[in-house]
Design a protein around this motif. Structure first.
Motif, mmCIF file in Angstrom:
data_model
loop_
_atom_site.group_PDB
_atom_site.id
_atom_site.type_symbol
_atom_site.label_atom_id
_atom_site.label_comp_id
_atom_site.label_asym_id
_atom_site.label_seq_id
_atom_site.Cartn_x
_atom_site.Cartn_y
_atom_site.Cartn_z
ATOM 1 N N GLU A 1 -12.713 -28.280 12.237
ATOM 2 C CA GLU A 1 -12.425 -27.070 11.451
ATOM 3 C C GLU A 1 -11.231 -26.381 11.887
ATOM 4 N N GLY B 1 -15.457 -32.876 4.382
ATOM 5 C CA GLY B 1 -14.972 -31.615 3.865
ATOM 6 C C GLY B 1 -13.720 -31.057 4.419
ATOM 7 N N THR C 1 -16.225 -38.677 3.121
ATOM 8 C CA THR C 1 -16.649 -39.683 4.161
ATOM 9 C C THR C 1 -17.973 -38.996 4.933
ATOM 10 N N THR C 2 -18.419 -37.877 4.491
ATOM 11 C CA THR C 2 -19.443 -37.005 5.262
ATOM 12 C C THR C 2 -20.736 -36.979 4.128
ATOM 13 N N ASP D 1 -10.501 -30.202 2.091
ATOM 14 C CA ASP D 1 -10.072 -29.057 1.642
ATOM 15 C C ASP D 1 -8.571 -29.261 1.983
ATOM 16 N N SER E 1 -21.540 -44.492 9.997
ATOM 17 C CA SER E 1 -21.182 -44.213 11.495
ATOM 18 C C SER E 1 -21.267 -42.623 11.578
HETATM 19 N N1 LIG Z 1 -14.547 -27.212 -1.047
HETATM 20 C C1 LIG Z 1 -15.538 -27.058 -1.091
HETATM 21 O O1 LIG Z 1 -16.148 -26.939 -2.090
HETATM 22 C C2 LIG Z 1 -16.332 -27.162 -0.027
HETATM 23 C C3 LIG Z 1 -17.837 -26.983 -0.079
HETATM 24 C C4 LIG Z 1 -18.533 -27.174 0.942
HETATM 25 C C5 LIG Z 1 -17.925 -27.262 2.409
HETATM 26 N N2 LIG Z 1 -16.622 -27.359 2.577
HETATM 27 C C6 LIG Z 1 -15.809 -27.144 3.762
HETATM 28 O O2 LIG Z 1 -15.920 -28.649 4.334
HETATM 29 C C7 LIG Z 1 -15.923 -28.394 5.715
HETATM 30 C C8 LIG Z 1 -17.128 -29.349 6.480
HETATM 31 O O3 LIG Z 1 -17.296 -30.356 6.083
HETATM 32 P P1 LIG Z 1 -17.765 -31.573 6.623
HETATM 33 O O4 LIG Z 1 -19.435 -31.159 7.166
HETATM 34 O O5 LIG Z 1 -17.680 -32.848 6.017
HETATM 35 O O6 LIG Z 1 -17.140 -31.703 8.231
HETATM 36 P P2 LIG Z 1 -15.899 -32.343 8.710
HETATM 37 O O7 LIG Z 1 -14.880 -32.674 7.795
HETATM 38 O O8 LIG Z 1 -15.300 -31.536 9.884
HETATM 39 O O9 LIG Z 1 -16.281 -33.922 9.460
HETATM 40 C C9 LIG Z 1 -17.198 -33.788 10.239
HETATM 41 C C10 LIG Z 1 -16.703 -34.678 11.643
HETATM 42 O O10 LIG Z 1 -17.192 -35.780 10.977
HETATM 43 C C11 LIG Z 1 -16.090 -36.883 11.392
HETATM 44 N N3 LIG Z 1 -16.557 -37.895 10.190
HETATM 45 C C12 LIG Z 1 -16.215 -37.882 8.998
HETATM 46 N N4 LIG Z 1 -16.420 -38.837 8.312
HETATM 47 C C13 LIG Z 1 -17.082 -39.803 9.250
HETATM 48 C C14 LIG Z 1 -17.783 -41.030 9.203
HETATM 49 N N5 LIG Z 1 -17.812 -41.555 7.961
HETATM 50 N N6 LIG Z 1 -18.043 -41.536 10.189
HETATM 51 C C15 LIG Z 1 -17.833 -40.750 11.380
HETATM 52 N N7 LIG Z 1 -17.204 -39.648 11.771
HETATM 53 C C16 LIG Z 1 -16.919 -39.238 10.334
HETATM 54 C C17 LIG Z 1 -14.879 -36.099 11.113
HETATM 55 O O11 LIG Z 1 -13.817 -36.685 11.893
HETATM 56 C C18 LIG Z 1 -15.370 -34.829 11.998
HETATM 57 O O12 LIG Z 1 -14.986 -34.834 13.132
HETATM 58 C C19 LIG Z 1 -15.936 -26.912 5.944
HETATM 59 O O13 LIG Z 1 -14.493 -26.712 6.483
HETATM 60 C C20 LIG Z 1 -16.397 -26.394 4.782
HETATM 61 O O14 LIG Z 1 -15.752 -25.062 4.719
HETATM 62 C C21 LIG Z 1 -15.650 -27.106 1.298
#
Ligand SMILES: NC(=O)c1ccc[n+]([C@@H]2O[C@H](COP(=O)([O-])OP(=O)(O)OC[C@H]3O[C@@H](n4cnc5c(N)ncnc54)[C@H](O)[C@@H]3O)[C@@H](O)[C@H]2O)c1
Ligand SMILES: [Zn+2]
Length: 358
Positions: free
Chosen positions: A73, A105, A129-130, A109, A172
């Motif tokens: 973040e 995310g 990828t999450t 973003d 992963s």
């Molecule tokens: N634009 C929108 O509509 C919307 C909606 C909801 C949330 N968001 C935003 O999304 C963000 C949260 O996203 P998140 O929960 O995906 O967290 P993130 O993007 O921070 O990812 C979490 C962690 O997982 C790691 N990671 C990602 N994919 C992986 C994989 N396949 N294998 C291993 N590690 C992996 C990343 O390196 C990171 O350290 C927040 O900033 C939130 O504000 C945006």
């Protein structure tokens, strides 16, 4: 492979749900030989998947430009955006070029914001990828960055042409991250699809374990729900607000507790609070409230809200950026699939509802 195709204003958007990257090749038939492909990712995801994505894209490596940032973040700010703009300038990117967001995310973003603003809009592909990104944040075109302690305060809506979901990458991802995403799916189910709620209840373990026969239909259903909502209200003026169920209070919990609870945990408690209000003020069926509470519990998300520091939380709700009127707007439900928007003065009676066991 599952494929959903929709039209959003002037963009033909495709969502592909697959268990590898290989079918992405076909997306590149649409681009000219001159197109530069800029892949924005973070160090963690890049190390795991950048090479296999580049191989699958199967175009000359000279035209592919990976831009790798720090994960998390903390990267979602102007300083990162600034670095990415400079890199795009150096590459000589223009409106015919393509940005690919490869990550969760945060990457979605930042990349969305950069793609929307550079040259007033580069083409965009989201490769989430999450689990959260696959069922929620990559769909709908919203992007945002944080500014001076204000989360998601600066952003745009910029629709990707393609959202390419490879479910295998979730292998992963750590389990807590997947659990956190489940609350968004439960919200989708409450507002649009009782069957999905039952599906999650029966199959959440298999979904979390990554069993493809359950994971792929689960993602498909969530994407479909979100797309249906977006098609009706891309710019968040009416029905798109329903996706905010549990979030008004959830965001306030997140910031009142200084991000000690994750977004998923905070929204889980925010959802319980919104459902409690719905039971007390709108006769939302109590047995459904208990069903959802027990489901969140089984998944491992917090649901006990009675002992939270409500004065602190209420204080934050007054600052919710979605508040456009004097009293904050809550999304409540009369029943599953029956949404209401209610402006609510938060007085001692409301706080009493949050504090009381029902
Ligand atoms: N634009 C929108 O509509 C919307 C909606 C909801 C949330 N968001 C935003 O999304 C963000 C949260 O996203 P998140 O929960 O995906 O967290 P993130 O993007 O921070 O990812 C979490 C962690 O997982 C790691 N990671 C990602 N994919 C992986 C994989 N396949 N294998 C291993 N590690 C992996 C990343 O390196 C990171 O350290 C927040 O900033 C939130 O504000 C945006
Ligand atoms: Zn959320």
């Amino acid at each position: 492979m599952e494929k959903i195709e929709i039209k959003l204003n002037d963009i033909n958007q495709t969502v592909i749900i697959d268990d590898n990257f290989l079918n992405i090749t076909s997306a590149f038939d649409f681009y000219s030989d001159e197109t530069k492909v800029i892949i924005i990712t973070d160090t963690a995801v890049g190390e795991l998947y950048l090479e296999s994505l580049i191989k699958a894209i199967n175009i000359s490596r000279q035209k592919i430009y990976p831009l790798i940032i720090k994960p998390g973040e903390k990267s979602k700010n102007f300083s990162t955006v600034n670095k990415l703009y400079k890199a795009l300038l150096k590459i000589g990117a223009n409106r015919e070029d393509l940005v690919i967001a490869l990550g969760g995310g945060v990457i979605g973003d930042i990349s969305g914001f950069v793609a929307a603003t550079y040259h007033r809009g580069l083409k965009l592909i989201q490769i989430p990828t999450t689990l959260l990104a696959q069922i929620d944040s990559s769909i709908g075109g919203k992007n945002a960055i944080n500014f001076e302690d204000n989360k998601n305060i600066i952003g745009t809506i910029h629709q990707p042409a393609l959202i390419y979901i490879n479910v295998s990458v979730l292998n992963s991802l750590d389990i807590q991250n997947k659990k956190n995403a489940m609350v968004e799916a439960i919200i989708h189910a409450i507002i649009r699809d009782q069957e999905l709620l039952n599906f999650i209840d029966l199959n959440y373990k298999k979904i979390l374990l990554g069993e493809k026969n359950f994971l792929m239909p689960f993602i498909y259903k969530n994407c479909t729900i979100k797309l249906q909502v977006i098609m009706q209200d891309q710019y968040d003026s009416t029905i798109r607000k329903s996706l905010n169920l549990g979030h008004t209070i959830g965001h306030a919990i997140e910031s009142a507790y200084n991000y000690e609870f994750s977004h998923g945990e905070s929204v889980s408690m925010g959802l319980i609070a919104a459902l409690k209000l719905s039971v007390m003020l709108q006769n939302f069926p109590k047995q459904k409230y208990y069903f959802i509470k027990s489901l969140l519990n089984k998944i491992g998300l917090p649901t006990i809200i009675e002992t939270l520091e409500w004065d602190k939380i209420i204080n934050k709700i007054q600052y919710d950026k979605k508040k456009v009127r004097e009293d904050p707007l809550f999304v409540l439900v009369k029943d599953t699939q029956e949404i209401l928007y209610q402006e609510l003065k938060i007085d001692s009676d409301v706080i009493e509802i949050f504090r009381k066991k029902i």
